[in-house]
Each structure stands twice: as structure tokens, then as C-alpha cells.
Scaffold this motif. Structure first.
Motif, mmCIF file in Angstrom:
data_model
loop_
_atom_site.group_PDB
_atom_site.id
_atom_site.type_symbol
_atom_site.label_atom_id
_atom_site.label_comp_id
_atom_site.label_asym_id
_atom_site.label_seq_id
_atom_site.Cartn_x
_atom_site.Cartn_y
_atom_site.Cartn_z
ATOM 1 N N GLY A 4 0.837 -1.202 0.000
ATOM 2 C CA GLY A 4 0.000 0.000 0.000
ATOM 3 C C GLY A 4 0.869 1.247 0.000
ATOM 4 O O GLY A 4 1.854 1.322 0.742
ATOM 5 N N VAL A 5 0.491 2.203 -0.835
ATOM 6 C CA VAL A 5 1.184 3.495 -0.854
ATOM 7 C C VAL A 5 0.149 4.576 -0.559
ATOM 8 O O VAL A 5 -0.801 4.757 -1.328
ATOM 9 C CB VAL A 5 1.854 3.755 -2.222
ATOM 10 N N ILE A 6 0.322 5.225 0.572
ATOM 11 C CA ILE A 6 -0.641 6.255 0.967
ATOM 12 C C ILE A 6 -0.045 7.614 0.628
ATOM 13 O O ILE A 6 1.019 7.984 1.138
ATOM 14 C CB ILE A 6 -0.948 6.170 2.481
ATOM 15 N N MET A 7 -0.724 8.323 -0.247
ATOM 16 C CA MET A 7 -0.229 9.629 -0.705
ATOM 17 C C MET A 7 -0.756 10.698 0.249
ATOM 18 O O MET A 7 -1.933 11.055 0.224
ATOM 19 C CB MET A 7 -0.702 9.883 -2.130
ATOM 20 N N ALA A 8 0.141 11.184 1.089
ATOM 21 C CA ALA A 8 -0.248 12.120 2.156
ATOM 22 C C ALA A 8 0.472 13.451 1.993
ATOM 23 O O ALA A 8 0.928 14.054 2.953
ATOM 24 C CB ALA A 8 0.042 11.506 3.519
ATOM 25 N N GLY A 9 0.531 13.918 0.760
ATOM 26 C CA GLY A 9 1.254 15.172 0.502
ATOM 27 C C GLY A 9 0.405 16.408 0.608
ATOM 28 O O GLY A 9 0.891 17.526 0.457
ATOM 29 N N GLY A 10 -0.895 16.229 0.873
ATOM 30 C CA GLY A 10 -1.807 17.377 0.841
ATOM 31 C C GLY A 10 -1.466 18.418 1.888
ATOM 32 O O GLY A 10 -1.057 18.096 2.996
ATOM 33 N N SER A 11 -1.663 19.674 1.516
ATOM 34 C CA SER A 11 -1.396 20.754 2.471
ATOM 35 C C SER A 11 -2.675 21.198 3.178
ATOM 36 O O SER A 11 -2.632 21.934 4.154
ATOM 37 C CB SER A 11 -0.763 21.941 1.763
ATOM 38 N N GLY A 12 -3.806 20.741 2.692
ATOM 39 C CA GLY A 12 -5.052 20.887 3.440
ATOM 40 C C GLY A 12 -5.499 22.305 3.689
ATOM 41 O O GLY A 12 -6.106 22.614 4.704
ATOM 42 N N THR A 13 -5.207 23.182 2.742
ATOM 43 C CA THR A 13 -5.572 24.591 2.937
ATOM 44 C C THR A 13 -7.077 24.805 2.985
ATOM 45 O O THR A 13 -7.524 25.823 3.480
ATOM 46 C CB THR A 13 -5.009 25.429 1.787
ATOM 47 N N ARG A 14 -7.845 23.859 2.491
ATOM 48 C CA ARG A 14 -9.285 24.110 2.402
ATOM 49 C C ARG A 14 -10.025 23.945 3.716
ATOM 50 O O ARG A 14 -11.211 24.219 3.802
ATOM 51 C CB ARG A 14 -9.900 23.218 1.321
ATOM 52 N N PHE A 15 -9.316 23.467 4.738
ATOM 53 C CA PHE A 15 -9.960 23.377 6.052
ATOM 54 C C PHE A 15 -9.431 24.404 7.053
ATOM 55 O O PHE A 15 -9.592 24.247 8.250
ATOM 56 C CB PHE A 15 -9.866 21.945 6.591
#
Lengths: 357, 357
Positions: A4-15
Motif C-alpha cells: 500500500g502506498v498512501i499519498m499524504a502530501g496534501g497541504s489541506g488549505t481548504r480546512f
């Protein structure tokens, strides 16, 4: 074996203001009582042993993710010095896994999506993994749409390619950009279009082949550091590779070009939790359709999303608002403008409020 | 001599969550950088020496008011064990002052109103005091209206009674209840109606006479404890008197019945600051008509009132909202529903959130 490769690069600016540069969406307990990355890991753990799960994340979040998912080996949280979209992330993971197991199948999943029906998801994951293990197909999950959404890309179904029990898998006719409203309506009613949710399964050898063929620049850059991956030299090697690696999505780099792509339709209660407004569909609602986290009292308020864990929130006479309270910033936003939280952050930067980003 | 009586009995529920039972409006810095009672005292001090200014307030607020206005003698902050409307408060003050100076003139003023043009106010105060000192007239200030307000009582002008320089003083034809919108329009355009702002000037002997004639129950109750007023026995005496004293406004008790009432029109930038919405007229506004206290950033927000001193408040796409943030409670309210904050507090009581009242 399945990795499994979990892509967790998000910067999450929308929250924002709950998400910050130091606390992106995947590290928030925004859709339940677990962080989104914890939920994502828990979702695949019954199928993939934790020593074969890798998380790829930004260097700023690696330590917190290691702390959040302590059962992963330290070397299984791989950090990118900067975000370069999905293609470099997937290439990095594929070459790294291939060193250990050239016949491995890998599933690549975003760290910050929600899936309501997890058993069904895992059933389809097993099917896709089985197909991938016996072929060179590049398989993507296509999400069965339930509304004419203009915010996602679509996948147009081609003819049925094969069938596993009752489950059909299709050739892909085309990847389609985000449509306007009337096209989205057409797509929805045709039954021939699925949402592109950015979830993929393939043999690592198959995706490496595809990279070499369709995206040689990324392929070359990662291949050049392959001998350093999963060694003490990895961090420096990745830093160097990412100085000039092409920033490109896996869709543009590979999926839209390759001819051996299959799509497996999935109907699993998927939600990308793309904004505060999306939580209105995720959280429990009161009889006035208010979705609330925190103590709450309202007179004539309806359709609101309220996140205010630290105090009593009261509303009078308002509809379809997003209200988010944090210790140092408060947001009150029309629900249909929730995407503009990004714009707000640009404005914050301009006026020098970087400490709140 | 001229005495000032500041009526500070308000519980200030309309500024919840900033106002609380322990922190009513007169103790808030809601309209400027001073508390409203401080501003009220400062306004009359040039005309009335502080040893002749008395504040009547609820027992729960007496200590804080003493601390807020330290220049007053401790005995000049008189506390009522419970609110009984304005007539008992005024009778108490009148009998108390009469003990010290039977010829005194007293002006009775609410502690929590705003006056923009203070020099003009004091000029008119001097005129009224002069008339009162030489007559038995009961004089009330009538506020020249600038809009068809339905939230106030009105005073209908009778014929001119006398003139001091350019300033006319009128007989009162009638005190009129809060009108509906069309009546309010008629009142405004007729030019014959003034707002009843609850500010009065008279000789203490004149108002005592009027109490004896028109409101003998209150008169009797206060007269019975007159010998204890301004003595160490005062507190107990008032407590006992207030156990059964009639709760009635000075308008009902006296003004609507007496025949020797005059009204002095005043145009002094008066504002009763009756709700969060009213602060939209009081505070500075940005180019989108947002009136804000606290750090603030907005995209397409207009006409809002924001009180949020402890954090950055951000608005997106909202209009005419009231947003009030405090450490333990947050209010988001349509501006035209700001009066319903009272109803919210009833609801708070019902669900047992008394600690936030």
C-alpha cells in the motif's frame, strides 16, 4: 505481494482555520473520531500487513505522521522535500517497492478521502489486486457518481474488459477534465462516466514500464537514485532528485496516455471531503440540517456546518453558513463559498498574517 | 443644587454573549473605550460635582460600579436588591436627596445610553435644570427622531410652554406606546413626536409630590424608610421595602398621569445602544459597511457587526450578520434578529446552560 502506498502530501488549505501548514487535512479528525490518515491506514490494514504500507508525505509532516501511525516502520514514512504532484510520488514508491519485491502489486491511495462502506471497498481492492497481479494492466478505481458534480474529473467507460464474478472491469475510453454543469448532468445520466478518485492498482513493474515509456523524465530522475532508496542515503538522494523533478500528475503523466488502463467501478460511499461544505454530507445533522461539532444552540438556523469544539456556538436566523472556531481564528462563510477559504489564505499572506496559515 | 441620579439597573441581556448577568451593558466598553457608565458619569461631571452624583444599581453590580467610578462616595452607589423598574428607583433617589437638600433639582439618566454631542446635551441640561429649579414642572427630554423607529415610545408635543433663548419647551400632549411601522412614519413626518428616552429633570419636592398624588403605593413604601436612607441602616431598609414594592415604570406611575409635564426636545446624537445591531450605527465602518472590533479579514462581506477581540475573524460572502466571539460562547446572528438574543438566553436557561448567562 500487495503493497500500500498512501499519498499524504496534501497541504489541506481548504480546512483553514482548523487546518494549518503544520496540520493538514490528513492529520485532522475532521470526518470522525480518527485522523483521516489513521482511518485510511485502518481501512487497508485488513488486506495489507503494516510492514508493506508506505506513506509518502511532505517533510514537514513526516514526524507527526510517524507518531500518528506508530506501527509503521520508520523507513515506511517517506518524505518529499516539496510537493511535486502525484507522478513523482508514485514513481518514487514504485521504484522503492520494486527493489524489495520486483513482482509486487501496489495500491496507491490518497490519505484524506472518506469511504463509507469499507468492506465493499476491500472486496473491490482484492479483485483489482488479483487482476493486477496477473497482468500488466494499470487499474484505476472509478467512483459511481450520485450527483452532477463539476468539481471532479471523470472517466469515460469503454467496453467491458473482463469480469470477476459479478464485478465488471472496463477499458477506459477517456479521462475527462472537470465538466461544466450541463456536461456533468449528461455524464451522470448516461451511466457511462465515473469520478476519477485518484486511486490506482498495478504491478510495480507495470507502472515502471509505463513511466519509462510515457514519462521518461520522472522515470530517469527516480531511477538515478533507486540504489539509494530505503538506505541511509535515501533522504539526501530524494532531496537532490526533487530539486528538478517534473511536477506532474499521474493522470497527465501516464493514465491519459497508456493503452493498458482498466477502470473498476466502485460504489463505496466515497467522499473526498474537499471543503467545509462537504462535511455537511458527512456529519450527523439535526432536524434543521445543521451539522455540528461542539456545543450548539440555534434559533431558526438551518443547513449550517459548525465546527467549534471549545465553546458554545449560538446561531440566530442564519442559513447555509460554515462557522469554524479555533483558538486564534474564526471563520464565518457562506456554505457555497467554502472553496474560497483558499483565497482567504492568499489574502492572509498579503497582509502578513503568515502565523495563522 | 443639581443632583445626578444614574439609573444603572439594566441587566444588559441584549449584548450576550459579551454581556452576562455579572457584566451588564453599563459595565461594557461597548460603544467606545470607556464603559457606558463611565461615559455617562463623565458626561455630567462638568455640570454636577461628583459628591452629588448617585448611582442606583442592582446589588450584584454595586461593587464593580464602585470600582469603576471610584471618585463617588461609597454611599453614593445605592443598590436595589432586585429590579423594580424605574419608578421605585427614582422615588428612592428623590427621597434620599430630599433628606439632604429639600430644594434640590435632580436629573435622572440611564447609565447605558450614548450621546454624541455632549456639549449640546449639557447646554440643554442646564436649561432644563434652570426651569426645574424655578417651578414644579416635571421635565423630560424628548429625542428628535431621525427615523421611523418602532422600538421606542413617543412623546406627542403639546403647545409651547416657554422659551429659554432659542430653545422652546413644550407641554406634553400624550405619551404614546411603541407604534407600528406606518404610525412611526406618520410620527416622524409630522414633526410633533419625539422619542421617549427616559431622561428626566425635576425638583425632588415636585416628583415627591407627584408620587404622593399619582403613585401612593411606591411613595408610601419609600417614605416609610426615608429616615434610614443614607445611614448604616439603609441597606436593610431598602431590602425590606423592595420585598413588596410595586414594579412600575416612571412613565406609567407618573408621567402619563401628571398635568405639569414639560418636554424639552433634544437633538444630541442619542443612541440607546439597544442591541448588537445598533452598534452598526455607532462604530466606525469599513468601505463595505462592516463595523468591527478586533482583527478582521473579509472576502465579499458587507454590513456586518463583528466583536471579536481575542482572535482573527474572517468572513466570506456574508451580509448583515452579527458575529460576537467570547472565550466561552460565540454568536452568529442575522442583524435584523439581534433582539432575539434575549430569546436565546431563555433557551439557554431551559437547557441548563445558566453558567453562560
Amino acid at each position: 505481494m500487495l503493497y500500500g502506498v498512501i499519498m499524504a502530501g496534501g497541504s489541506g488549505t481548504r480546512f483553514w482555520p482548523q487546518s494549518r501548514i503544520t496540520k493538514p487535512k490528513q492529520l485532522l479528525k475532521i470526518a470522525g473520531d480518527r485522523t483521516m490518515i489513521r482511518a485510511t491506514i485502518d481501512r487497508v490494514m485488513p488486506e495489507i500487513s503494516c510492514e508493506r504500507i508506505m506513506i509518502v508525505t511532505g517533510v514537514a509532516h513526516a514526524d507527526e505522521i510517524r507518531a500518528e501511525i506508530p506501527e509503521l516502520g520508520e523507513n515506511m514514512v517517506v518524505s518529499e522535500p516539496r510537493g511535486r504532484n502525484t507522478a513523482p510520488c508514485i514513481a518514487l514508491a514504485a521504484y522503492r517497492i520494486a527493489k524489495e519485491d520486483p513482482d509486487a502489486v501496489m495500491v496507491a491511495l490518497p490519505a484524506d478521502h472518506l469511504i463509507g462502506r469499507e468492506d465493499e471497498f476491500r472486496r473491490l481492492l482484492r479483485i483489482a489486486a488479483e487482476i493486477a497481479s496477473k497482468s500488466d494492466y494499470l487499474i484505476t478505481f472509478g467512483i459511481v457518481p450520485d450527483r452532477a458534480e463539476t468539481g471532479y474529473g471523470y472517466i469515460e467507460l469503454g467496453p467491458e474488459a473482463l469480469k470477476m464474478g459479478d464485478t465488471s472491469v472496463f477499458k477506459v475510453k477517456a479521462f475527462v477534465e472537470k465538466p461544466d454543469k450541463s456536461r456533468a448532468e449528461t455524464y451522470l445520466h448516461s451511466g457511462n462516466y465515473l469520478w476519477n478518485g485518484g486511486m490506482f492498482i498495478w504491478k510495480v513493474s507495470a507502472i515502471i514500464q509505463a513511466f519509462e515509456k510515457y514519462c521518461p523524465s520522472v522515470s530517469r530522475t527516480i531511477k538515478a537514485i533507486a540504489q539509494d532508496l530505503n538506505t541511509p542515503r535515501e533522504r539526501d538522494a530524494i532531496r537532490k532528485a526533487y530539486e528538478c523533478i517534473e511536477s506532474i500528475s499521474i493522470d497527465y503523466a501516464i493514465m491519459e496516455k497508456a493503452s493498458n488502463v482498466l477502470v473498476l467501478p466502485i460504489d463505496v460511499g466515497w467522499n473526498d471531503v474537499g471543503s467545509w461544505a462537504s462535511l455537511h454530507d458527512v456529519w450527523d445533522k439535526d432536524h434543521n440540517r445543521n451539522a455540528v461539532k461542539g456545543a450548539f444552540l440555534a434559533l431558526d438556523a438551518a443547513g449550517c456546518v459548525v465546527s467549534s469544539p471549545h465553546k458554545l456556538t449560538t446561531l440566530i436566523g442564519v442559513e447555509d453558513l460554515v462557522v469554524v472556531d479555533t483558538p486564534d481564528a474564526l471563520l464565518v462563510c457562506r456554505k457555497d463559498r467554502a472553496q474560497d477559504v483558499k483565497e482567504l489564505q492568499e489574502a492572509l499572506k498579503e497582509i502578513g498574517y503568515d502565523k495563522l496559515l
